[in-house]
Every structure is written in structure tokens, then in C-alpha cells.
Design an enzyme around this catalytic site. Structure first.
Site, short mmCIF file in Angstrom:
data_model
loop_
_atom_site.label_atom_id
_atom_site.label_comp_id
_atom_site.label_asym_id
_atom_site.label_seq_id
_atom_site.Cartn_x
_atom_site.Cartn_y
_atom_site.Cartn_z
N ASN A 136 43.73 52.40 48.43
CA ASN A 136 42.31 52.07 48.62
C ASN A 136 42.06 50.56 48.57
O ASN A 136 40.95 50.13 48.29
CB ASN A 136 41.43 52.77 47.58
CG ASN A 136 41.65 54.27 47.58
OD1 ASN A 136 41.71 54.86 48.68
ND2 ASN A 136 41.81 54.87 46.43
N ARG A 137 43.11 49.80 48.79
CA ARG A 137 43.02 48.33 48.74
C ARG A 137 42.63 47.82 47.36
O ARG A 137 42.19 46.68 47.21
CB ARG A 137 42.04 47.78 49.80
CG ARG A 137 42.38 48.15 51.25
CD ARG A 137 43.80 47.76 51.60
NE ARG A 137 44.04 47.74 53.04
CZ ARG A 137 45.21 48.02 53.60
NH1 ARG A 137 46.25 48.37 52.85
NH2 ARG A 137 45.37 47.93 54.90
N LEU A 138 42.79 48.67 46.36
CA LEU A 138 42.48 48.23 44.99
C LEU A 138 43.77 47.73 44.32
O LEU A 138 44.30 48.33 43.39
CB LEU A 138 41.82 49.37 44.19
CG LEU A 138 40.44 49.77 44.75
CD1 LEU A 138 39.82 50.86 43.90
CD2 LEU A 138 39.50 48.55 44.80
N ARG B 1 49.16 49.53 56.55
CA ARG B 1 49.99 50.37 55.68
C ARG B 1 49.17 50.79 54.47
O ARG B 1 48.33 50.03 54.01
CB ARG B 1 51.19 49.58 55.15
CG ARG B 1 52.30 49.36 56.12
CD ARG B 1 53.33 48.42 55.49
NE ARG B 1 53.98 49.02 54.32
CZ ARG B 1 54.61 48.31 53.39
NH1 ARG B 1 54.67 47.00 53.45
NH2 ARG B 1 55.20 48.92 52.38
#
Ligand SMILES: Cc1cc2nc3c(=O)[nH]c(=O)nc-3n(C[C@H](O)[C@H](O)[C@H](O)COP(=O)(O)O)c2cc1C
Ligand SMILES: Cc1ncc(COP(=O)(O)O)c(C=O)c1O
Length: 211
Positions: free
Chosen positions: A189-191, A8
Site C-alpha cells: 500500500n506504499r506504506l 511492483r
């Protein structure tokens, strides 16, 4: 869709305006998780409890959060169960909540203590009769020969307690008093945003962590 393609993109609220007390911050997030739940079957009070197994292997299972005090998070179980034995040997434990509809995770570690007996009895008295009888019928985590054994034990407990069902002595609550709590908000962005609170003995300190 293949397993490796499952993912996701999180586009949820950033972490802002965190309360100085992590239990108060937790209460805010918990209320939001409950009030924004998109479906009635989502148990926002379900949490993974991790203990140290007697053989040293970590052990985890889901339990329900049943109370929040100014000092900790409360759940109820069988004190003679596997988790009960593990907590008796080592009261350090962790809890983990994941609320997928908000892309939020809360991670807690600390030390558990049994709740005062009257609190366990009061909670037990609020449970449906069937669950109360189930607590007498099940020697939680012990091997059984068949589910028929359980049904028989339930019928026996039903016959033994035609009126009020007392709280079994081996059943009750724990409160986990946090020493570390981490609030995680899923981001693009998985940040992701992560803030860890740790208690230095006097105050709660906050530290941002890389995702
Ligand atoms: C959603 C959910 C909620 C649960 N809540 C509890 C609970 O509050 N207390 C409990 O003793 N077991 C609860 N269970 C069962 C535990 O996950 C576990 O199977 C049981 O407590 C035995 O664990 P143990 O053998 O490690 O002691 C729940 C399971 C699920 C899936
Ligand atoms: C075995 C067991 N004990 C206790 C609980 C705690 O919840 P309740 O008191 O609402 O039954 C659960 C919840 O699923 C459970 O499965």
C-alpha cells in the site's frame, strides 16, 4: 505493458532491530543484498553519487562502492573529472543505493574527503592492468574527437608502462563521511518503512518518517 502501468507491490521485510550506528546497519544490509542477489550481473555496490554542479544544477552518476570503513563509504575516480571538480568546489554529496531484489533503498548525505595517497595507490594496484591503463588513457569527462583517440591513448599507455602501471596522480579515492543516512524498506500500500539517522555532533539520532 505501458509505462504508466508499470509498478511492483513490495512485500518484503519490515524495518526492525536497527543498529545504533548507521554505518553498521548499512554493512548488515549490504551483506544481505550481496548474499541474496538473484543474478550475478547485479552490482549491489553500484550507487548513484550526486554532487552540486558548478552551475548549481544537481549532477548524478553511478559509481562503485569500493570500501566501507568505520567512518564512511569509499569510491574511486578521476580527480580531474566533472565530479572531481565539483567535489573540489563543494565536498557535500549524496549517495543512493537501490536493491530491487530486497525492495530496499539507502540514502546517504555527507562530506567527502580524498583518501590518503597510499590507500588510492594500493587500490589502484589491485585493479586489472587494462583498467589501470584506461585510467591513464582517459581524461575523464573531457570532450574527445573519436573513440579511436581513446584506443590510441590506451596503446600509448601500454607501451609507456610495459611493467607495473603506476597510479596516475589525478586518480584516487574519496570517502564520504555521512551526516544523514536513511534506510527505506518497501511495503504494501506504499506504506513503506523509513528511518532517518542524523548526527547531532555527538550521537546518531533515529527518526521514523512518513513514506
Ligand atoms: C555500474 C557503473 C559503475 C561505475 N563506476 C564508476 C566508478 O567507480 N568510478 C568512476 O569514475 N566512474 C564510474 N562509472 C562511470 C560514471 O557513471 C561516470 O560516467 C563517470 O565517472 C564520469 O562522471 P563525471 O563526468 O560526472 O565525472 C560507473 C558507471 C556505471 C554504470
Ligand atoms: C571509469 C571507471 N572508473 C572506476 C571504476 C571503478 O571500478 P573498478 O576499479 O573495479 O574498475 C569504474 C567501474 O565501472 C569505472 O567505470
Amino acid at each position: 505493458m505501458s509505462i504508466d502501468a508499470m509498478r511492483r507491490v513490495f512485500r518484503h521485510a519490515p524495518l526492525t532491530e536497527l543498529h545504533a550506528d548507521p554505518l553498521q546497519q548499512f554493512a548488515l544490509w549490504f551483506t544481505e543484498a550481496k548474499d541474496s542477489s538473484p543474478v550475478d550481473w547485479l552490482e549491489v555496490n553500484a550507487m548513484t553519487l550526486c554532487t552540486q554542479g558548478l552551475d548549481g544544477f544537481p549532477q548524478s552518476r553511478v559509481v562503485l562502492l569500493k570500501g566501507l570503513s568505520g567512518t564512511g563509504l569509499q569510491f574511486f575516480t578521476n580527480y580531474d573529472s566533472q565530479k572531481g571538480q565539483e567535489l573540489a568546489a563543494d565536498p557535500r554529496a549524496s549517495l543512493n543505493f537501490y536493491w530491487p531484489h530486497l525492495a530496499r533503498q539507502v540514502r546517504v548525505s555527507g562530506v567527502v574527503q580524498k583518501l590518503p595517497r597510499q590507500d588510492s595507490e594500493a587500490y589502484f594496484a589491485s585493479r586489472p592492468r587494462g583498467s589501470q591503463l584506461g585510467a591513464w588513457a582517459s581524461q575523464q569527462s573531457a570532450p574527445i574527437a573519436s573513440t579511436a583517440e581513446l584506443e590510441q591513448a590506451l596503446a600509448d599507455a601500454d607501451a609507456r608502462y610495459p611493467g607495473e602501471v603506476p597510479c596516475p596522480p589525478h586518480w584516487g579515492g574519496y570517502e564520504l563521511a555521512p551526516q544523514i543516512m536513511e534506510f527505506w524498506a518497501g511495503r504494501e500500500n506504499r506504506l513503506h518503512h523509513r528511518v532517518r539517522y542524523s548526527h547531532d555532533g555527538q550521537h546518531w539520532q533515529q527518526q521514523w518518517l512518513a513514506p
